[in-house]
Scaffold this motif. Structure first.
Motif, short mmCIF file in Angstrom:
data_model
loop_
_atom_site.label_atom_id
_atom_site.label_comp_id
_atom_site.label_asym_id
_atom_site.label_seq_id
_atom_site.Cartn_x
_atom_site.Cartn_y
_atom_site.Cartn_z
N ILE A 101 0.84 -1.19 0.00
CA ILE A 101 0.00 0.00 0.00
C ILE A 101 0.88 1.25 0.00
CG2 ILE A 101 -1.61 1.36 1.42
CD1 ILE A 101 -2.71 -1.52 2.34
N ALA A 102 1.89 1.26 0.85
CA ALA A 102 2.80 2.42 0.91
C ALA A 102 3.53 2.60 -0.41
CB ALA A 102 3.80 2.23 2.05
N GLN A 103 3.97 1.51 -1.03
CA GLN A 103 4.65 1.63 -2.32
C GLN A 103 3.71 2.21 -3.38
OE1 GLN A 103 6.14 -2.50 -2.41
NE2 GLN A 103 8.19 -1.60 -2.66
N ALA A 104 2.45 1.77 -3.39
CA ALA A 104 1.48 2.30 -4.35
C ALA A 104 1.25 3.79 -4.12
CB ALA A 104 0.17 1.53 -4.25
N ILE A 105 1.21 4.21 -2.85
CA ILE A 105 1.03 5.62 -2.53
C ILE A 105 2.23 6.44 -2.99
CG2 ILE A 105 0.88 7.30 -0.64
CD1 ILE A 105 -0.81 5.16 0.88
N VAL A 106 3.42 6.03 -2.59
CA VAL A 106 4.64 6.79 -2.90
C VAL A 106 4.90 6.84 -4.40
CG1 VAL A 106 7.16 6.84 -2.64
CG2 VAL A 106 5.71 6.38 -0.65
N GLU A 107 4.75 5.70 -5.06
CA GLU A 107 5.04 5.63 -6.50
C GLU A 107 3.86 6.13 -7.34
OE1 GLU A 107 8.11 5.02 -7.31
OE2 GLU A 107 8.64 4.42 -5.24
N ASN A 108 2.72 6.39 -6.68
CA ASN A 108 1.52 6.88 -7.35
C ASN A 108 1.11 5.94 -8.49
OD1 ASN A 108 -0.65 8.62 -7.65
ND2 ASN A 108 0.43 9.87 -9.16
N ILE A 109 1.01 4.65 -8.15
CA ILE A 109 0.59 3.67 -9.14
C ILE A 109 -0.54 2.81 -8.57
CG2 ILE A 109 2.76 3.55 -10.44
CD1 ILE A 109 3.55 1.09 -8.88
N PRO A 110 -1.45 2.37 -9.44
CA PRO A 110 -2.53 1.49 -8.99
C PRO A 110 -1.97 0.13 -8.58
CG PRO A 110 -2.97 2.36 -11.20
CD PRO A 110 -1.56 2.70 -10.86
N ILE A 111 -2.69 -0.53 -7.69
CA ILE A 111 -2.31 -1.87 -7.28
C ILE A 111 -3.37 -2.85 -7.76
CG2 ILE A 111 -3.37 -1.68 -4.99
CD1 ILE A 111 -0.88 -3.32 -3.98
N ILE A 112 -2.93 -3.98 -8.25
CA ILE A 112 -3.85 -5.00 -8.75
C ILE A 112 -4.01 -6.04 -7.65
CG2 ILE A 112 -4.28 -6.72 -10.54
CD1 ILE A 112 -2.38 -5.09 -12.37
N SER A 113 -5.19 -6.02 -7.02
CA SER A 113 -5.43 -6.88 -5.86
C SER A 113 -6.92 -7.15 -5.68
CB SER A 113 -4.90 -6.22 -4.59
OG SER A 113 -5.17 -7.01 -3.46
N ALA A 114 -7.22 -8.35 -5.20
CA ALA A 114 -8.60 -8.72 -4.85
C ALA A 114 -8.91 -8.35 -3.41
CB ALA A 114 -8.81 -10.21 -5.07
N ASP A 115 -7.93 -7.85 -2.68
CA ASP A 115 -8.08 -7.54 -1.25
C ASP A 115 -8.86 -6.24 -1.08
OD1 ASP A 115 -7.78 -6.94 1.46
OD2 ASP A 115 -5.72 -7.69 1.53
N ARG A 116 -10.09 -6.35 -0.61
CA ARG A 116 -10.95 -5.18 -0.46
C ARG A 116 -10.51 -4.27 0.69
NH1 ARG A 116 -11.58 -5.64 -5.08
NH2 ARG A 116 -10.95 -3.52 -4.65
N LYS A 117 -9.67 -4.74 1.59
CA LYS A 117 -9.17 -3.88 2.66
C LYS A 117 -8.32 -2.74 2.09
CE LYS A 117 -9.08 -7.39 6.27
NZ LYS A 117 -8.22 -8.17 7.16
N PHE A 118 -7.78 -2.93 0.89
CA PHE A 118 -6.98 -1.88 0.25
C PHE A 118 -7.82 -0.65 -0.05
CE2 PHE A 118 -3.17 -4.36 -1.71
CZ PHE A 118 -2.99 -5.05 -0.53
#
Length: 127
Positions: A101-118
């Motif tokens: 999550i932190a990497q997606a925030i810092v790099e400003n990129i979407p994350i591909i995940s089925a995890d709804r907690k994201f």
């Protein structure tokens, strides 16, 4: 540019039916850069060591081959990523997911995940 979650990587490389068609299209699009975090490789290594994941080849060979075959880019953990992890609310407690999550925030990129907690975090999540 997209960051794939650990389960997304595993499901993708093992042709698991749980992966959505939208995700397959995004990952298979040659115009998209797909990143795999070193944290995911670490998590996979732990699960492999515990016997929860098994590969037909040694762990290092499996990871190296899959990164090359699929043209995935390794995303290292940076101090800026750790700084964001330290400030994240605890909607998600899994340390591997928190760094993704932190990497997606810092790099400003979407994350591909089925995890709804994201969805509780200020990131774009695709599934």
């Amino acid at each position: 540019m997209f960051l794939i979650d650990t389960h997304t990587f595993i499901w993708y490389v093992t042709d698991d039916s749980r992966i959505s068609n939208q995700v397959l299209e995004v990952i298979n699009d040659e115009n998209n850069q797909i990143f795999l975090s070193i944290a995911s490789i670490w998590e996979i290594g732990i699960k492999h060591g515990l016997g929860k994941l098994n590969f037909n080849v040694p762990f290092e060979t499996f990871i190296t081959q899959q990164m090359s075959i699929n043209d995935f880019i390794l995303l290292d953990i940076k101090i800026t990523h750790i700084t964001v992890v330290a400030k994240l609310p605890f909607h998600h407690r899994d340390p591997f997911d928190r760094i993704l999550i932190a990497q997606a925030i810092v790099e400003n990129i979407p994350i591909i995940s089925a995890d709804r907690k994201f969805d509780a975090y200020p990131i774009q999540c695709i599934w």
